[in-house]
Structure formats: structure tokens, C-alpha cells
Scaffold this motif. Structure first.
Motif, PDB file in Angstrom:
ATOM      1  N   GLU A 172       0.830  -1.193   0.000  1.00 55.13           N
ATOM      2  CA  GLU A 172       0.000   0.000   0.000  1.00 55.13           C
ATOM      3  C   GLU A 172       0.870   1.251   0.000  1.00 55.13           C
ATOM      4  O   GLU A 172       1.987   1.247   0.535  1.00 55.13           O
ATOM      5  CB  GLU A 172      -0.932   0.021   1.223  1.00 55.13           C
ATOM      6  CG  GLU A 172      -1.880  -1.162   1.303  1.00 55.13           C
ATOM      7  CD  GLU A 172      -2.845  -1.208   0.148  1.00 55.13           C
ATOM      8  OE1 GLU A 172      -3.246  -0.118  -0.338  1.00 55.13           O
ATOM      9  OE2 GLU A 172      -3.198  -2.317  -0.298  1.00 55.13           O
TER      10      GLU A 172
ATOM     11  N   SER B  93       0.738   6.467   4.037  1.00 54.13           N
ATOM     12  CA  SER B  93      -0.133   7.640   4.189  1.00 54.13           C
ATOM     13  C   SER B  93       0.650   8.889   4.529  1.00 54.13           C
ATOM     14  O   SER B  93       0.157  10.012   4.345  1.00 54.13           O
ATOM     15  CB  SER B  93      -1.187   7.378   5.268  1.00 54.13           C
ATOM     16  OG  SER B  93      -0.561   7.135   6.528  1.00 54.13           O
TER      17      SER B  93
ATOM     18  N   HIS C 210      -1.458  14.027  -4.067  1.00 59.11           N
ATOM     19  CA  HIS C 210      -2.491  13.147  -4.583  1.00 59.11           C
ATOM     20  C   HIS C 210      -1.903  12.309  -5.717  1.00 59.11           C
ATOM     21  O   HIS C 210      -1.224  12.825  -6.605  1.00 59.11           O
ATOM     22  CB  HIS C 210      -3.685  13.953  -5.084  1.00 59.11           C
ATOM     23  CG  HIS C 210      -4.375  14.721  -3.998  1.00 59.11           C
ATOM     24  ND1 HIS C 210      -5.266  14.138  -3.129  1.00 59.11           N
ATOM     25  CD2 HIS C 210      -4.279  16.028  -3.632  1.00 59.11           C
ATOM     26  CE1 HIS C 210      -5.710  15.050  -2.277  1.00 59.11           C
ATOM     27  NE2 HIS C 210      -5.125  16.201  -2.555  1.00 59.11           N
TER      28      HIS C 210
ATOM     29  N   ARG D 168      -3.141   6.326  -6.716  1.00 50.97           N
ATOM     30  CA  ARG D 168      -3.402   5.253  -5.748  1.00 50.97           C
ATOM     31  C   ARG D 168      -3.744   5.786  -4.361  1.00 50.97           C
ATOM     32  O   ARG D 168      -3.673   5.061  -3.383  1.00 50.97           O
ATOM     33  CB  ARG D 168      -2.175   4.341  -5.670  1.00 50.97           C
ATOM     34  CG  ARG D 168      -1.811   3.680  -7.000  1.00 50.97           C
ATOM     35  CD  ARG D 168      -0.481   2.947  -6.910  1.00 50.97           C
ATOM     36  NE  ARG D 168      -0.422   2.026  -5.803  1.00 50.97           N
ATOM     37  CZ  ARG D 168       0.594   1.971  -4.919  1.00 50.97           C
ATOM     38  NH1 ARG D 168       1.638   2.809  -5.051  1.00 50.97           N
ATOM     39  NH2 ARG D 168       0.581   1.099  -3.943  1.00 50.97           N
ATOM     40  N   GLY D 169      -4.098   7.048  -4.277  1.00 55.81           N
ATOM     41  CA  GLY D 169      -4.398   7.637  -2.981  1.00 55.81           C
ATOM     42  C   GLY D 169      -3.489   8.819  -2.711  1.00 55.81           C
ATOM     43  O   GLY D 169      -2.804   9.326  -3.612  1.00 55.81           O
ATOM     44  N   SER D 170      -3.449   9.275  -1.476  1.00 55.00           N
ATOM     45  CA  SER D 170      -2.655  10.454  -1.139  1.00 55.00           C
ATOM     46  C   SER D 170      -1.653  10.136  -0.042  1.00 55.00           C
ATOM     47  O   SER D 170      -1.797   9.163   0.715  1.00 55.00           O
ATOM     48  CB  SER D 170      -3.562  11.604  -0.699  1.00 55.00           C
ATOM     49  OG  SER D 170      -4.285  11.252   0.478  1.00 55.00           O
TER      50      SER D 170
END
Length: 470
Positions: A21, A24, A221, A224-226
Motif C-alpha cells: 500500500e 499515508s 495526490h 493510488r491515494g494520497s
């Protein structure tokens, strides 16, 4: 459309994501995995002040898939065509690359050569002669590294040059395979648990996210997300304006072309790396360049002639484009044919009209409006750092520009004033003053013609060259 794939890709890095993943948050996010991004990551991890920092590298495609991986490995400091401080800085870059490769035994086809930069008009020859004469008086150390060669017989016999009125022969040049150098660096950083690499993760935008309860200042951003970070290093070169719209007129994407050519049968390896300035009636700011790969000791020992340029024969628009999936057939044809006229390639050349290209491709670099790279803190975006805009000359610049932004970033982390860090970099020869980003420099650059206007007039940068003055 041409699908670019390196001839010998690094299997460990293809599709690599250190964590499944996207993290974050991080302390430092590096955007881009070419020579600048890899160098920034390396120098961060080598610095004790960065101990404990979480570093994430984001790459839109595969590692080193952009301009660094697509160039022909021409690492040649431009000693005559630059100001003295820039020339010495480029030599220092070359030495830093050399020392790293030799220390770590990096298998990237590194070969130290004498650079032969040829000038193909008498006006250019006169200009070069005047500059070298000036350096002899004002910059003797720099001048000692430059030799002028006007003897046509010597140029042909010793350097294979066929008809240029003058050439400069300079030390501190090399040929290499940049993709192999950069992937070697990044692979070792990952295996040493130094960075988290996320490939195929294009950054779509950056926004401020600072809050009184958070140390993060920026949110990036991605597809695949931020991810949030205190510091962002943009090693994006020709793609910079995608994330910094305010730089769209300062760093303009430009497409260049390269061919891997098979030399004539039974030919011998060229002794130099080469630059061809004003060849084929081309404008001098679009010089061609050449290196030759080995005939032995490598997986594909064909002695490929890595020849780039050909803008004088372009049939497509090359400015303000980020499409590196196309080939300009005018440039490609020039590259296949012109070496048979510019150089004495020896071997079986009788009746040969053009060389066979095993591969032809294009790449995007960033052209600077004032002809100098942009390195440092981005105004009005505290914590965002930029190094790019090399105008097609990143190999002898990107390594130490990457280190310079690391010095600035870590200086801020330790509370050092920004102007103090910048002054020290300039004073020690680790960054030319003309490279540093400032609001004053941005304003001066915008007083110049745009990159497109400069192109139409036939020169780049703030001053019209002597050979074009009336």
C-alpha cells in the motif's frame, strides 16, 4: 507510437513497490527516479542529520524510465560554452559520479574519454577561439583543461573528425549507461531499508495541508491515494509544470531523439565522446552528441553508436510536449545518415548510405527560460524543493543539484537560515549562484523572451551569442 523499454531492464525494480500500500505519510517525498531523484535519496541517506527520516520515492512509470534512462550516456562538462563557475561545477559533478562508480564497482559501462566538441562554421570557430583566449588570461585553471585543435589532418587522424574548422579537446568526460547507474543506486537504497519506492504511482497534484496539530505541510495526490509530507523534492525536470503551474513558462518540456546505430562492419571503436555544434547548418543551441558502447565485455557487444540530436531535420514540434512515445522521422533519418559525413568511421563504408538503427526513441527534458537549472526552495511553497530545468544537459548537473536541495532541506530542518545555506553552497563551488531559485530570478527570467520566442530567433538564454550579432 514507440513503446520504450530499456534493453537490459532491472528485474528487481520493475513494478517495484516496497510496501503493498502507498504509505499515508512520510517525512520526505521524492517525486521522480532519474539522476536527480536518485542522487537526492542517496545524499539524504548518507547524511547523519537525516537519520530516522521516512523517505518515500514516487515514480509515475518504472524506475529511471524518463530522460535519464533514455539519454545516450554522454557525460561531458561543457567548459567553453559555460561560465567558469558552471564549468567547474560540471567537472565536480563528473568527478562525483566517477568516484561513486569506482568505489562501488557499478557495472554501467563507465569509460573515461577525452571530449571532442566540434564546431562547424568559421563564425563559431572564431567565437570559441576568443573564449579560450579569454580564459587563458582570466581562468588559467579552466583553460589548462582545454585544447584547441585546428589542424584538419590531426582532427581526422586522431579524432576521426571530417571537416570541422575547429574542435575543443577537454578532459573530464565519460560515456556510461545511465539507466544501469541509477537503478544500481536505487536498488541498493531499497535493500538497505533506506527508501520506500512506489512505481507506477503518478502524482496528480500537490496541495497545502498544514494544520496546527500536524507536522505535515503537503498532501500529494496520486493515482493510488494520497500521502502527506513535511518536505517534497521535485525531481521532475520536464514534467515540473504539471505539479507547479507557476513554472510552466520557466521550465518548458522539450522532446529530443536518440538512435542506437550499428557501426560499419569491421570498424574500430571511436576514441572520444563527441559534440557537433552547428553541423548540417543546424542552430548551435541544438548540438548533436555521440558516444560509443563497447565491442566486448558486455551482454550485447555490438559497439552501438549512441547518437542524439538532429533538430535541424525535425518535422514535428518538439517544444511544450510531454509525448515521448513518438519518433520524428526527419530527426531519425538524420541520425542514421549524418555520422557517415561528420566522422571517418572506418571499416566497410563504401556505398553505405545510412547506418542501421537497432533502436530509435525519444525523451522529454526540461528547457530553462534563462538557460540555467532551477535549484532550491520553491517560493510561496515552504517545504517544496525543486531541482530541474537542465536544458538537455542533466548528466553533468543532476547529481550535485540533487545534493544541493538535500543540503537546503536539512539546513531548514536544523534551523539554519536559507540564505546562509545557499551562500555556503555557492562559496564552496557546490552550486552556481545562477542556479538558485529566487523571486528576483523568476522576475528577471520573465523579462526575457519565452522559450518558444528564443527558439524562433535561434538562440537560448539571456544574451545573443557573438556569432549572431550584427
Amino acid at each position: 507510437m514507440v513503446m520504450y523499454v530499456p534493453n537490459e531492464p532491472n528485474d528487481f525494480l520493475l513494478g517495484h513497490r516496497t510496501t503493498e500500500e502507498l504509505p499515508s505519510e512520510a517525512d520526505v517525498v521524492i517525486v521522480g527516479s532519474g539522476i536527480t531523484g536518485a542522487s537526492a535519496a542517496r545524499f539524504l541517506l548518507e547524511d547523519k542529520r537525516a537519520k530516522g527520516l521516512e523517505i518515500v520515492m514516487l515514480e509515475a512509470r518504472e524506475v529511471c524510465w524518463g530522460a535519464t534512462g533514455r539519454n545516450g550516456g554522454h557525460c561531458q562538462p561543457l567548459l567553453v560554452d559555460s561560465t567558469p563557475d558552471v564549468a567547474l561545477f560540471e567537472i565536480r559533478n563528473w568527478e562525483t559520479i566517477r568516484d561513486f562508480i569506482e568505489l562501488h564497482h557499478v557495472p554501467c559501462e563507465w569509460r573515461v574519454v577525452e571530449a571532442c566538441r566540434t564546431y562547424w562554421s568559421q563564425a563559431l570557430a572564431d567565437e570559441v577561439s576568443q573564449r579560450v583566449a579569454h580564459f587563458i588570461v582570466t581562468e588559467p585553471e579552466l583553460a589548462s583543461r582545454i585544447k584547441l585543435e585546428r589542424d584538419q589532418v590531426k582532427l581526422r587522424r586522431a579524432h576521426r573528425v571530417n571537416g570541422a574548422p575547429i574542435a575543443t579537446l577537454t578532459t573530464n568526460a565519460a560515456s556510461l549507461w545511465p539507466y544501469k547507474l541509477i537503478t544500481n543506486i536505487i536498488e541498493k537504497l531499497i535493500q538497505g531499508d533506506g527508501i520506500n519506492l512506489q512505481t507506477q504511482t503518478p502524482v496528480t497534484s500537490i496541495e497545502s495541508c498544514g494544520t496546527p496539530t500536524s507536522s505535515a505541510r503537503w498532501r500529494l495526490h496520486t493515482s493510488r491515494g494520497s500521502i502527506t509530507a513535511r518536505h517534497v523534492i521535485l525531481a521532475t525536470n520536464g514534467y515540473t509544470s504539471h505539479l507547479l503551474p507557476e513554472f510552466s513558462d520557466l521550465i518548458v518540456p522539450e522532446r529530443g531523439e536518440l538512435s542506437a546505430l550499428l557501426p560499419p562492419k569491421n570498424s574500430t571503436r571511436l576514441p572520444n565522446s563527441y559534440g557537433f555544434v552547428g553541423a548540417n547548418d543546424g542552430m548551435p543551441h541544438h548540438d548533436d552528441y555521440l558516444n560509443q558502447r563497447p565491442f566486448s565485455g558486455v551482454p550485447n557487444p555490438a559497439g552501438h553508436l549512441m547518437f542524439g540530436g538532429g533538430k535541424a531535420s525535425a518535422t514535428m514540434e518538439h517544444l511544450a510536449t510531454t509525448d515521448d512515445s513518438v519518433i520524428d522521422e526527419g530527426e531519425a533519418r538524420y541520425l542514421r545518415r549524418e555520422l557517415l559525413h561528420l566522422l571517418d568511421l572506418d571499416g566497410e563504408t563504401e556505398g553505405l548510405q545510412e547506418l542501421k538503427a537497432t533502436h530509435e526513441w525519444s525523451g522529454i527534458w526540461g528547457t530553462s527560460r534563462d538557460h540555467a537549472p532551477w535549484v532550491g526552495a520553491v517560493p510561496q511553497r515552504k517545504g517544496v524543493w525543486l531541482a530541474g530545468g537542465y536544458t538537455g544537459h542533466g548528466m553533468p548537473n543532476g547529481t550535485l543539484c540533487g545534493r544541493a536541495v538535500v543540503e537546503m532541506l536539512l539546513g531548514e530542518e536544523s534551523g539554519a537560515p536559507q540564505d546562509y545555506v545557499e551562500e555556503k553552497l555557492v562559496r564552496t563551488g557546490n552550486l552556481p549562484q545562477s542556479y538558485i531559485i529566487s523571486e528576483e530570478r523568476i522576475a528577471r527570467a520573465r523579462e526575457l523572451d519565452t522559450v518558444q520566442e528564443q527558439e524562433a530567433k535561434g538562440w537560448r538564454g539571456p544574451e545573443k551569442p557573438t556569432y549572431l550579432r550584427t
